[in-house]
Design an enzyme around this catalytic site. Structure first.
Site, mmCIF file in Angstrom:
data_model
loop_
_atom_site.group_PDB
_atom_site.id
_atom_site.type_symbol
_atom_site.label_atom_id
_atom_site.label_comp_id
_atom_site.label_asym_id
_atom_site.label_seq_id
_atom_site.Cartn_x
_atom_site.Cartn_y
_atom_site.Cartn_z
ATOM 1 N N GLU A 186 0.817 -3.081 12.271
ATOM 2 C CA GLU A 186 1.679 -4.551 11.084
ATOM 3 C C GLU A 186 1.993 -5.655 11.753
ATOM 4 O OE1 GLU A 186 3.950 -2.013 8.197
ATOM 5 O OE2 GLU A 186 4.857 -2.519 9.167
ATOM 6 N N GLU A 391 -1.214 3.746 6.897
ATOM 7 C CA GLU A 391 0.225 4.727 7.006
ATOM 8 C C GLU A 391 -0.267 4.295 4.742
ATOM 9 O OE1 GLU A 391 3.732 2.665 7.813
ATOM 10 O OE2 GLU A 391 2.839 2.693 9.609
#
Length: 512
Positions: A186, A391
């Protein structure tokens, strides 16, 4: 703008379609498609001060806030063999986890911690021996605190060399058994959350964003993002030069990507949505795939946005074998008609000049169109690169209160039904995207078990398995979603209407 309006049409087609009721099974996915689940080192391992590990950014930030910490977490450091058995029970193809830099090389550079090295070798061997593919993330917001103290971590160009050396150790020691590597987790959220908002490690920011003890929100996110890209490119180059021919692995880069759609069908909102895409996604994907930042960012941010040299541009471009997508929900985007002042110290959101409004499925409603919007956007805008969903999930509240001792919600497993519905809908949405041409190659549920969550502590859980954090032994128990996922991975057809949910509950009622 035409692409954004086309994606808006997808939204209109699916937004109000309700629950995904299509019948599908694992066999409908392409050969080689990977289904797994994930964790990260600080959230799962525990043993924060054992066997030579030293503090990372996570330790420092979490111990400064009253929301728990990962000192023990799930105690995966001691219970990994039991957890691998649960993975086998769940029929996982793969397990995604991160390596703690501060456990492997506690001082950031220099000697390798042999006990930390052995732990990861043991974990990987345990996975491989049970037929589970390890997918390794090298960096999950957690470089050693010593590097932050010494030269400011990712704000300093020196971090690139140290990160490359750390990655080289990982490739050398673990690469014979690891085929999928993600360099940075991320990157956009780490840059924004850690250096604009101050909510995530290292907790830096400035007004007008927030009033942290240190930081400069008008420039630091872009310096950090730039160094992350250069570090990724350096690591990718190292792998391809020294290890790829022998090990045959792939190097990826992950981003948090919202399912962005315009609030209205107006051109202003469509333009604002494209601008938001450029700032959140293009900020990293355009350099990785095309060699430079989006023109939107260059025009708006100006001299505060770092510039790639010709050599750096060549090194960054094409350094990503796959894109790791981290996706949870959608958001509607509205153009800001009265632009905020860009004088003084504007933060990330001032530059972007958009209002995300209310996230349409912030409560994680079953809206698989959001996933489809993300995958379609990547396909259309970035040449359809290989994608892994690293995710995706829905949380459940697992504790009635935070504190010691904590009281676990006795109805947690029964309350997992919305999570089952979410997984069913989103996994089905991925299949629709694949049939529409997306080169998506895997889906990892977040998370394999309930973890220490940075923004939620132990109050919320994303796991397929619940963990009793008030029990010194950290007992794991399957939720209904674990049973559903296991059945799906065994080949059972996925179909969830009200009757299907009742049958699922009835099938496993004796387990609760």
């Amino acid at each position: 703008m035409e692409q954004i309006l086309a994606l808006f049409a997808i939204f209109l087609a699916f937004a109000f379609s309700g629950k995904c009721s299509d019948v599908f099974s694992r066999s409908d996915y392409p050969e080689g498609f990977v289904f797994g689940a994930g964790t990260s080192a600080y959230q799962w391992e525990g043993a924060a001060a054992e066997d030579g590990r030293k503090p990372s950014l996570w330790d420092t930030l979490c111990h400064s806030r009253d929301q728990g910490n990962g000192d023990i977490a799930c105690d995966g450091y001691h219970k990994y063999k039991d957890d691998v058995k649960l993975m086998v029970d769940t029929n996982l193809d793969a397990f995604r986890f991160s390596i703690s830099w501060s456990r492997l090389i506690p001082n950031g550079r220099g000697p390798v911690n042999q006990k930390g090295l052995q732990f990861y070798k043991n974990l990987i061997q345990e996975l491989v021996s049970h037929g589970i593919e390890p997918h390794v993330t090298l960096y999950h917001y957690d470089h050693p605190q010593s590097l932050e103290d010494e030269y400011g971590g990712w704000l300093n160009h020196r971090m690139i060399k140290d990160f490359t050396t750390y990655a080289d150790v990982c490739f050398r020691e673990f690469g014979n058994h690891v085929k999928l590597w993600t360099t940075i987790n991320e990157a956009n959220i780490f840059s924004i959350g850690g250096y604009n908002d101050g909510d995530t490690p290292p907790g830096r920011c400035s007004k007008p964003s927030k009033n942290c003890s240190s930081g400069n929100s008008s420039i630091e996110p872009y310096i950090v993002g730039h160094n992350l890209l250069l570090a990724h490119a350096s690591v990718s180059r190292r792998y391809k030069q020294k290890y790829k021919d022998k090990q045959g692995g792939s190097i990826g880069f992950s981003l948090f990507i919202l399912g962005l759609i315009p609030t209205t069908s107006s051109k202003d909102d469509a333009t604002a949505t494209q601008r938001a895409q450029d700032f959140y996604v293009g900020w990293f994907l355009r350099p990785l795939l095309f060699g430079d930042y989006p023109d939107t960012m260059k025009r708006t941010i100006g001299s505060r946005l770092p510039v790639f040299s010709e050599k750096e541009s060549e090194q960054v471009k094409g350094s990503c074998d796959f894109v790791g997508v981290i996706h949870y929900h959608a958001a509607s985007v509205t153009n800001i008609k009265s632009k905020p002042s860009l004088s003084g110290n504007p933060d990330f959101y001032s530059y972007m000049e958009t209002d995300f409004g209310k996230s349409l499925d912030f409560q994680y409603a079953n809206t698989p169109w959001a996933m489809e919007v993300v995958l379609e956007y990547i396909k259309q805008s970035y040449g359809n690169p290989p994608v892994y969903i690293l995710e995706s999930a829905k949380f459940t509240f697992q504790w009635q209160q935070i504190g010691t001792p904590m009281k676990q919600d006795s109805q947690l497993k029964q309350k997992d039904i919305p999570r089952v519905e979410y997984l069913h809908a989103y996994i089905g949405g991925v299949l629709k995207s694949i049939r529409n041409g997306s080169d998506t190659r895997g889906y990892f549920v977040w998370s394999f078990m309930d973890l220490y969550e940075l923004l939620g502590g132990y109050e919320v859980g994303f796991g397929l398995y619940t963990v009793n954090f008030s029990d010194p032994h950290r007992k794991r128990s399957p939720k209904l979603s674990a049973y559903w996922y296991s059945d799906f991975l065994k080949g059972e057809s996925a179909f969830l209407d009200s009757q299907g949910i009742k049958e699922l509950q009835s099938k496993y009622s004796s387990s609760f």
